[in-house]
Design a protein around this motif. Sequence first.
Motif, short mmCIF file in Angstrom:
data_model
loop_
_atom_site.label_atom_id
_atom_site.label_comp_id
_atom_site.label_asym_id
_atom_site.label_seq_id
_atom_site.Cartn_x
_atom_site.Cartn_y
_atom_site.Cartn_z
N LEU A 105 11.19 -52.40 28.58
CA LEU A 105 11.46 -53.08 29.85
C LEU A 105 12.79 -52.63 30.45
N ALA B 298 14.03 -59.50 32.27
CA ALA B 298 14.23 -58.15 32.82
C ALA B 298 14.19 -58.17 34.35
N GLN C 283 13.17 -47.13 41.22
CA GLN C 283 13.97 -48.35 41.07
C GLN C 283 13.74 -49.03 39.73
N PRO C 284 14.82 -49.47 39.10
CA PRO C 284 14.66 -50.16 37.82
C PRO C 284 13.95 -51.50 37.99
N ILE C 285 13.30 -51.94 36.94
CA ILE C 285 12.63 -53.24 36.92
C ILE C 285 13.64 -54.31 37.32
N ALA D 137 12.15 -49.51 32.23
CA ALA D 137 10.96 -49.47 33.10
C ALA D 137 11.35 -49.42 34.56
N LYS D 138 10.45 -48.86 35.37
CA LYS D 138 10.64 -48.77 36.81
C LYS D 138 9.77 -49.82 37.50
N MET D 139 10.07 -50.02 38.81
CA MET D 139 9.35 -51.05 39.55
C MET D 139 7.86 -50.76 39.71
N THR E 107 14.31 -54.91 40.57
CA THR E 107 14.81 -54.62 41.91
C THR E 107 13.97 -55.37 42.94
#
Lengths: 198, 320
Positions: A91, A119, B187-189, A94-96, B191
């Motif tokens: 997590l 997260a 983008q990181p989680i 992790a990316k969006m 955002t």
Amino acid sequence: MSKFEFPESIRSRPVWGTLEPRAGLHHLMIADAEGAEAILDIATPELMAGAHIIFIAKGTGFGDKLRALNPAQYYEGPSYEASASRIQRVLQDAKMSTQVYLAGTEGLMGQAMCECTNAGIPFTAVQTEHRGSTARRMQCVHCKGITKDVAIDPFVCSHCGLNLFVRDHYSRRLAAYQGVCIDAEDPGNVPASKGIYE
Amino acid sequence: MSGAEKIDVTVTEIVPVNELVTRFKFERTDGGLLPTFSGGAHTVVEMKDGEITRLNPYSLMSDPMDQNAYTISVRRDDEGRGGSLFMHKNVAVGDKMVISYPVNLFSLDLRAKKHLFLAGGIGITPFLSQIKQCERLGGAWELHYACRNEALGSYVAELTSKHPYEANVYYDDQKQAIALEGLLNGQPIGTHVYVCGPKGMINWVRATAEKLGWPLEAVHYEEFLAPQPGKPFEVKLSVSNKVIQVGEDESLLEAMERSGVDAPYLCRGGACGQCETRVIDYSGNFIHRDHWLEDDEHASGEKIMPCVSRFEGKTLVLDR
Ligand code: FES
């Protein structure tokens, strides 16, 4: 039969859904025991190309079937606790464009959900599906100790030994239902235990 | 009384920012302090334009914690119904005006780990106050700001000199564009993305985020619609027992107000839902322009948002 129809309850009780494939580049799937069946139900080659499956078998034999789906990454852990640091790490990086799918027992989904919200993922964006055991993760409201896999009501707190009544009152932060002393007023007067949903 | 509470203010500074944009500063006429607000809030400015009173929403761009003054930036719209032209031409330093308490329909989600701001043109204004709030609270943020050209890039110099690492500017005339897919993907989680600008840009960001699997809860947008002129029409208001005429250049909401009907509103731009009104009877066509109602509600003929939507036809009876 891995599906169970939970009776209607108070607002505090979590309501679990049904997994569906969603748009996204990465798919993080966390399941325990029969939760594997929910993943098997939605798996497609496209989904698996971006999937990372984290599975806790709990003595079931679903591991081979999941591995055969050919996910981009597969990990099988002996317990949730043993897998937690991996979940946190995944997590953190992790990316969006990541979708999260949780399937299996309430204890697994609740704890993994907690990691997701920590997260920064809105909890409404995380998909869930209950499968398998209906046993609960319980917190004793008196000593705060957690007792795992509680299937009967009342039960004995594994930490302080009080007789606890199983409530539907749930804590998202602790990923646990609340257990309250059932014989505080009349010590020893404890009704016979039966299954939580009996 | 409808709308948010009012504040009497005096215009204390007017600064042309560029050819199209002018900045106005308001201070309380009684010398007191203004309420603090949260980044992204707007105020509704009352403009007494002869017979007509216009109420236009403008994003507050000053520091949300600065209680001495509010500032707004107004972009001149030569085609519009005159609100922005009125501000540009008729308002002078020292004028007394009435503005509303701040209302926020575009606030930061403070659970976010990072805020990603996407601005188009004058859509920069809500971000100016949000950035000040982020700087105060220490939140991570990043701005991507698309402008037509350097001359029309409002506040670009201020942003890039104060925030060289966070502020990214793109000029249309130099064929620069936000590389949206890559930006959203990376983008990181945790955002949240916020977009304010022209409709096309908002739709582009929402569609791309959805395609990439962004949760809806993490995508925020604000677009104030100015009411559009249209053919005059007649409306029967059943509760107040009045028949009113909506003129070519006024909105249905403005016509109700002119007739002395106290109709609810907040944003006056089709976004907040406050003005939702039940339709009792109609024969004709609705011209729905709001972002509030769902498509099936638009089709049902049961509801209208009088701040931006109009009607063409024989009869319209409203529950107001
Ligand atoms: S006043 Fe906000 S939608 Fe009409």
